[in-house]
Design a protein around this motif. Structure first.
Motif, PDB file in Angstrom:
ATOM      1  N   TRP A 106       0.802  -1.228   0.000  1.00 38.40           N
ATOM      2  CA  TRP A 106       0.000   0.000   0.000  1.00 38.40           C
ATOM      3  C   TRP A 106       0.841   1.289   0.000  1.00 38.40           C
ATOM      4  O   TRP A 106       0.549   2.216  -0.773  1.00 38.40           O
ATOM      5  CB  TRP A 106      -1.023   0.014   1.140  1.00 38.40           C
ATOM      6  CG  TRP A 106      -1.651   1.365   1.267  1.00 38.40           C
ATOM      7  CD1 TRP A 106      -1.486   2.271   2.268  1.00 38.40           C
ATOM      8  CD2 TRP A 106      -2.491   1.999   0.287  1.00 38.40           C
ATOM      9  NE1 TRP A 106      -2.166   3.425   1.996  1.00 38.40           N
ATOM     10  CE2 TRP A 106      -2.786   3.289   0.790  1.00 38.40           C
ATOM     11  CE3 TRP A 106      -2.999   1.625  -0.948  1.00 38.40           C
ATOM     12  CZ2 TRP A 106      -3.588   4.192   0.082  1.00 38.40           C
ATOM     13  CZ3 TRP A 106      -3.784   2.511  -1.656  1.00 38.40           C
ATOM     14  CH2 TRP A 106      -4.077   3.781  -1.140  1.00 38.40           C
ATOM     15  N   SER A 110       0.248   4.115  -2.745  1.00 41.05           N
ATOM     16  CA  SER A 110      -0.147   5.438  -2.292  1.00 41.05           C
ATOM     17  C   SER A 110       0.840   6.488  -2.803  1.00 41.05           C
ATOM     18  O   SER A 110       0.464   7.564  -3.246  1.00 41.05           O
ATOM     19  CB  SER A 110      -0.210   5.427  -0.766  1.00 41.05           C
ATOM     20  OG  SER A 110      -0.394   6.716  -0.285  1.00 41.05           O
ATOM     21  N   LEU A 169      -7.733  -1.811  -4.843  1.00 33.50           N
ATOM     22  CA  LEU A 169      -6.427  -1.213  -4.510  1.00 33.50           C
ATOM     23  C   LEU A 169      -6.220   0.079  -5.301  1.00 33.50           C
ATOM     24  O   LEU A 169      -5.842   1.110  -4.733  1.00 33.50           O
ATOM     25  CB  LEU A 169      -5.284  -2.182  -4.848  1.00 33.50           C
ATOM     26  CG  LEU A 169      -4.942  -3.261  -3.835  1.00 33.50           C
ATOM     27  CD1 LEU A 169      -3.928  -4.240  -4.430  1.00 33.50           C
ATOM     28  CD2 LEU A 169      -4.366  -2.651  -2.560  1.00 33.50           C
ATOM     29  N   GLY A 187      -4.298   1.978   4.451  1.00 35.23           N
ATOM     30  CA  GLY A 187      -3.827   0.598   4.368  1.00 35.23           C
ATOM     31  C   GLY A 187      -4.719  -0.338   5.163  1.00 35.23           C
ATOM     32  O   GLY A 187      -5.117  -1.408   4.691  1.00 35.23           O
TER      33      GLY A 187
END
Lengths: 201, 201
Positions: A106, A110, A169, A187
């Motif tokens: 994550w 991100s 995601l 997350g």
């Protein structure tokens, strides 16, 4: 893509020229990743400027914005694949392994912000998806193991579960990039959402 | 969009001209929906041909492919909003109401095939999302009710749950349009997946 450009230059020139080309390609890829992560509409001029190079040098290595996007995608997704491998998806109880994989990849997703959205806008969706074959195969193996061990639901098609994970995601990355999901621990939100999809009722 | 074009023509001409314009707009919207549902890359020429009209007539009503896509989106999403309203999301136990909503709007989403993917490719994502404000608000109210009644999880941000539903619905439509999800009852797959996201652990 980046390597083959470097090799082409190497064939034409000597060691110095080759080192310059490699350095420039690295600068371009890094600047492109940063610019596109921040702004999905970042242009070739924006990227050249951020790399501290002229547009001519940029176009000498990447003939089009699409080509550059392909190289950035290949590089960032390869990084993601390594991160997933390091999280050892094949070890331990499937739900724990899955949470470990999501928590480890994550921060990368991100950080890449609107890069995926930029790729989706500029390249055919099947091509963008194709670049994700390797990480998707890793997730597919983990979900298949979880189904065999009774930890994940087996009443939905395996490929659909993989697509759901992939889609959510990237949706989360888009939400963060567009400022709709902030302040929370995204997350952990993702771990809960995705285990909700995967675990049996 | 379609109506305002029709009205502009009405102001310029008489009843016959107006009736012709309205008929042509209806033909164009219907042909565009069908073409784009089948092929996300359908061109203005493809659409004019399917509508049985010349390109000049098509461009007289819709100045660009983007404008036509906007009109098609507005029309098809308004249809979706009606279908959701008819499914009475405010009535009965939240999980049942949610399943009813998904079962009623899935055939529509499935019929529109790659239309959403075409819009995502041609228009800025925030614009495409904006067209969905009304159905997303309907889903948001239902999820909020479910959280209040303890039927849906309250440990994740409400907007993220709405985004997850929106994202997975369109991902399923893409999977069907691209032939990756076939033969199964995708509506039921969606109900199970989305209730997995919404229901508490």
């Amino acid at each position: 893509m980046a390597q083959s450009s470097g090799q082409a230059v190497a064939r034409r020139g000597g060691g110095r020229k080759r080192a310059d080309a490699e350095r420039n390609i690295a600068l371009i890829l890094s600047a492109a990743t940063e610019c596109l992560a921040r702004d999905r509409n970042a242009s070739m001029s924006d990227i050249a400027k951020a790399a501290g190079l002229g547009r001519v040098t940029l176009y000498a290595h990447f003939a089009s914005r699409e080509d550059l996007l392909r190289a950035v995608l290949a590089e960032t997704i390869a990084e993601g694949t390594e991160v997933i491998t390091a999280a050892a998806p094949e070890e331990g109880p499937p739900a724990e392994a899955f949470a470990r994989v999501i928590r480890s990849c994550w921060p990368l997703l991100s950080r890449f912000g609107s890069l995926h959205a930029a790729a989706q806008r500029a390249l055919p969706p099947e091509e963008v998806r194709g670049y994700h074959d390797e990480p998707m195969a890793q997730v597919e193996r983990l979900i298949a193991r979880g189904r065999k061990e009774g930890a994940f639901r087996a009443d939905l098609p395996l490929e659909w579960l993989v697509t759901s994970v992939y889609t959510l995601l990237h949706a989360a990355a888009d939400e963060v990039a567009d400022g709709r999901l902030t302040g929370e621990d995204v997350g952990e939100i993702l771990v809960k959402t995705l285990l909700g999809v995967l675990e049996p009722e």
